[in-house]
Design an enzyme around this catalytic site. Sequence first.
Site, short mmCIF file in Angstrom:
data_model
loop_
_atom_site.label_atom_id
_atom_site.label_comp_id
_atom_site.label_asym_id
_atom_site.label_seq_id
_atom_site.Cartn_x
_atom_site.Cartn_y
_atom_site.Cartn_z
N ASP A 285 -109.44 -59.90 -17.70
CA ASP A 285 -108.97 -59.86 -19.08
C ASP A 285 -107.83 -58.86 -19.17
O ASP A 285 -107.98 -57.71 -18.75
CB ASP A 285 -110.09 -59.42 -20.03
CG ASP A 285 -111.12 -60.52 -20.23
OD1 ASP A 285 -110.86 -61.66 -19.78
OD2 ASP A 285 -112.18 -60.24 -20.80
N ASP B 243 -114.57 -73.76 -24.33
CA ASP B 243 -115.70 -72.87 -24.59
C ASP B 243 -116.79 -73.69 -25.27
O ASP B 243 -116.58 -74.19 -26.37
CB ASP B 243 -115.28 -71.71 -25.51
CG ASP B 243 -114.30 -70.76 -24.83
OD1 ASP B 243 -114.26 -70.74 -23.58
OD2 ASP B 243 -113.56 -70.05 -25.54
#
Lengths: 192, 256
Positions: free
Chosen positions: B11, B130
């Site tokens: 990230d 997702d």
Amino acid sequence: MTKPRVTVLDHGMGNLPSVVKALEAAGADARVSTSIDDHADALCVPGQGVFGRCMSALSRAGLGEQILGWIGDARPYLGICLGMQILFDHSEEGDVVGLGALAGRVTRLTGPVRVPHIGWNTVSRGDGEVYFYFDHSFAVHPDDGGIVKGWCEHGERFAAWIEGDGLTAVQFHPEKSSRDGIALLRDWVARV
Amino acid sequence: MLVKRVIPCLDVDGGRVVKGVRFVELVDAGDPVELAARYDQQGADEVVFLDITASHQNRDPIYDVATRTAERVFVPLTIGGGIGSVEDVHRLLRAGADKVSINSAAVADPGLIERAAGEFGSQAIVIAIDAQRSTTGWNVFVQGGRRDTGRDAIGWACRAAELGAGEILLTSMDADGTTEGYDIALTRRVTAAVDIPVIASGGAGAPDHLADAVDPDLGGADAALAASVFHFGAFSVRAAKEAMAARDLPVRMPAS
């Protein structure tokens, strides 16, 4: 010893920073250019993307003829991915005519496998197998199997690596194949 | 033979790695480029950067990160997060990314997949999904998992493949963060439904979890992605590959 000068052709497609730095790591003086420098020692044509778009970009800039001339003179050439495919007569991708420097066709991978062919696969050559990174849906089938230095298999067997007079062309990405990829480039730069 | 891939994900916010990292010997543990180089040494087959920078501007640091990584690390780089247009895709590919991962923008405008694939080829376009369990199956969530679209995840994966996606990056929101293993049922449903490669994500806590995700008898994915287990050194990329090799799954072992 001066480093061989390699023009990395920018035809608007593909990841150029990787190719340039990988060639530098392999001992070349690599420079990105939108034109072909006749004084360079070698020409590298990389490319990811769509065959037809690549051919249009080359012809718009008048580069197709220059590439053919360079190869015709047997000057050192390295084609990567699309830079390999465009050398052939024709691609099934969009039904587009290629440069025709080599006899053969580019066809979509078939067989009970997932396409695009993405990831590391073995390329078999005379002295064994090496892993290289692939990322493509179409592959070349030269009429003359004698120019194939390395084969790969994904649903079907295809030419992953060809060697001709002054010419090296690979379907995989040596600039993305970690140490073995840099080793291949080092060998190529040494021959330039 | 095409090998099963192990993919560390980082990230990145404002050009820096967000989560803490335990690679003490690194000069700069917050530098995505240093970490990508480290993962290359461990035998990572690819590296993914997820740009979580909230506000996107023209001079987004992620472009610089892409270029610096491509210049130093010779394994494939995928960048995701906030990609909303063909122009964004173009800039990232030019900057040094090999593939881009598109999530919410593709749900909002599925035509984006077709346009991007038409421009750059399917092999450069990853669609990130997702998914969270619903009463009937799995739903697609967008905006970082905050909004339920009500859309069936398996159906969306098929549609994305039809439109020209080259790969599906499938994250189970139920499994994510649990370290109890991937959602094998979800992974299996998606890998059976599409004929493009699938990357399983969410839930890795042990090397065998990654092997489960790619095992043809279990998840059947082509690649397993993990973030925190690699960042925090719970186990290495090599350990994940060893777990796969122990089941006779094809892997590329790093030179030791």
